[in-house]
Design a protein around this motif. Structure first.
Motif, short mmCIF file in Angstrom:
data_model
loop_
_atom_site.label_atom_id
_atom_site.label_comp_id
_atom_site.label_asym_id
_atom_site.label_seq_id
_atom_site.Cartn_x
_atom_site.Cartn_y
_atom_site.Cartn_z
N VAL A 204 0.82 -1.21 0.00
CA VAL A 204 0.00 0.00 0.00
C VAL A 204 0.86 1.26 0.00
CG1 VAL A 204 -1.78 1.27 1.27
CG2 VAL A 204 -1.85 -1.23 1.17
N THR A 205 1.98 1.23 0.69
CA THR A 205 2.82 2.42 0.85
C THR A 205 4.09 2.39 0.01
OG1 THR A 205 3.92 1.41 2.76
CG2 THR A 205 1.98 2.77 3.19
N ALA A 206 4.37 1.30 -0.68
CA ALA A 206 5.63 1.18 -1.41
C ALA A 206 5.74 2.21 -2.54
CB ALA A 206 5.78 -0.24 -1.97
N VAL B 173 8.03 7.29 -4.89
CA VAL B 173 7.82 8.65 -5.40
C VAL B 173 8.53 9.66 -4.50
CG1 VAL B 173 6.07 10.43 -5.83
CG2 VAL B 173 5.66 8.07 -6.56
N LEU B 174 8.49 9.43 -3.19
CA LEU B 174 9.18 10.32 -2.25
C LEU B 174 10.68 10.34 -2.54
CD1 LEU B 174 9.25 12.08 0.31
CD2 LEU B 174 9.42 9.97 1.65
N ILE B 175 11.27 9.17 -2.78
CA ILE B 175 12.70 9.11 -3.11
C ILE B 175 13.00 9.85 -4.39
CG2 ILE B 175 14.62 7.56 -3.64
CD1 ILE B 175 13.22 5.43 -1.95
N ASP B 176 12.17 9.65 -5.41
CA ASP B 176 12.37 10.32 -6.69
C ASP B 176 12.25 11.84 -6.54
OD1 ASP B 176 12.26 9.24 -9.82
OD2 ASP B 176 11.53 11.28 -9.58
N GLN C 223 12.82 -3.87 -5.95
CA GLN C 223 12.92 -4.89 -7.00
C GLN C 223 11.54 -5.25 -7.57
OE1 GLN C 223 15.29 -8.27 -5.91
NE2 GLN C 223 16.98 -7.03 -5.14
N GLY C 224 10.66 -4.26 -7.60
CA GLY C 224 9.33 -4.46 -8.15
C GLY C 224 8.29 -4.88 -7.13
N GLY C 225 8.67 -5.13 -5.92
CA GLY C 225 7.74 -5.58 -4.88
C GLY C 225 7.33 -4.46 -3.96
N SER D 207 3.50 -4.51 -6.67
CA SER D 207 2.99 -3.16 -6.44
C SER D 207 3.85 -2.08 -7.10
CB SER D 207 2.87 -2.88 -4.94
OG SER D 207 4.14 -3.04 -4.31
N THR D 208 5.14 -2.32 -7.26
CA THR D 208 6.02 -1.32 -7.88
C THR D 208 6.75 -1.90 -9.10
OG1 THR D 208 7.86 -1.93 -6.41
CG2 THR D 208 6.39 -0.17 -5.67
N SER D 209 6.17 -2.91 -9.71
CA SER D 209 6.80 -3.56 -10.86
C SER D 209 6.50 -2.76 -12.12
CB SER D 209 6.30 -5.00 -11.01
OG SER D 209 6.95 -5.64 -12.08
#
Length: 320
Positions: free
Chosen positions: A180-182, A187-190, A263-265, A269-271
């Motif tokens: 849910v928060t990944a 986006v915060l890092i970017d 790594q997409g997880g 969720s972030t793949s």
């Protein structure tokens, strides 16, 4: 005597015509373009690199039309079968959604925070003087180093981010450990990494505004917010959009930060497409399918960039 005089006149006329024709030839030869071999030699490396990239790109497109796979001795041309298979999978559409959400959220947030920082830098307050020397620090760090640094900081148990949140009474945050928060964490890092890029370009646009324009607005009764909305914002809009073009291209292709942190997880969720293409090609060893994913990613980048450039041209024409 008359015949001799006539011959002399004819001879002079012939000599004059020959002289004029030779001058015309020299002028034409001077006007004709000559090959500048030094200039050609100077740009030759760039041309070679460009041709090499184009060949690699078209070879990748060809691979996406084959069943290339590690350990398979024969490679067959299968047309659009890889693309048809991708469209039928839920993971493919999840990757497109993740790619668009990541890039869109990051670019919008960076534009907003970059504009705020640029306005801050245009002042002489103490905070602006402190931040100017260090604003470029996130940009010069390698993306993989940024990913590892933030992975440590976002550790749910021992990370400094949760410690800072605890100081203001906020409980533990899952950050990149929860589906849910990944995406929010990435986006915060970017945003932390690339907001300075927006800030510098927008600040350059603000510095290019003639002070007489602002003074005329003040004379006509415009306050600070009105001056920004009606004077500064339209003039710096092309700068914001040109920065957004470059950042949109990079965020749609982002790999280092995402792969270095999640790594997409967790799960898928972030793949994003770039990460899924890497996993498909180099972990599952399905090179043809992975190349197809990268071609789809390239098409999304092309459409997004084309739309942003059209918007930039429209805004620039209105401003000028």
């Amino acid at each position: 005597m008359e015949l001799r005089g006539y011959d002399a006149i004819v001879t002079l006329q012939s000599s004059a015509s020959q002289l004029a024709s030779s001058q015309d030839r020299r002028i034409k030869s001077a006007e004709e373009p000559r090959l500048d071999w030094w200039s050609i030699a100077a740009i030759a490396p760039a041309i070679v690199i460009l041709v090499g990239f184009l060949l690699l790109f078209f070879y990748g497109v060809y691979q996406s039309l084959t069943d290339l796979r590690f350990g398979r001795p024969l490679v067959h041309f299968i047309g659009l079968n890889n693309y048809a298979a991708l469209i039928k999978t839920e993971d493919f559409w999840n990757s497109i959604r993740a790619t668009l959400v990541y890039s869109g959220s990051a670019v919008l947030a960076e534009a907003a925070f970059g504009l705020a920082l640029a306005k801050l830098f245009a002042t002489e307050v103490f905070l602006a003087r402190v931040m100017r020397p260090v604003i470029l620090l996130p940009l010069v760090l390698p993306p993989m180093s940024v990913a590892l640094m933030w992975t440590t900081m976002m550790d749910p148990q021992n990370g400094i981010m949760n410690y800072l949140l605890s100081l203001v009474g906020i409980g533990r945050f899952a950050w990149i450990s929860d589906p849910v928060t990944a995406m929010f964490s990435l986006v915060l890092i970017d945003v932390w990494t690339y907001t300075p890029f927006f800030a510098l370009i927008i600040f350059a646009g603000l510095q290019g505004i003639n002070e007489e324009v602002r003074e005329a607005a003040r004379v006509n009764g415009a306050k600070g917010l009105a001056t920004f909305l009606h004077i500064e914002q339209p003039l710096i809009a092309p700068y914001i959009l040109i920065a957004a073009v470059f950042r949109l291209i990079e965020s749609l292709n982002q790999f280092d930060i995402i792969f270095g942190t999640t790594q997409g997880g967790p799960g898928n969720s972030t793949s994003v497409l770039s990460v899924r293409a890497y996993i498909t090609a180099f972990q599952n060893l399905a090179f043809g399918r992975g190349a197809a994913l990268m071609v789809v990613n390239w098409l999304i980048v092309l459409v997004g960039t084309f739309a942003m450039v059209k918007l930039w041209r429209f805004v620039r024409q209105r401003v000028s």
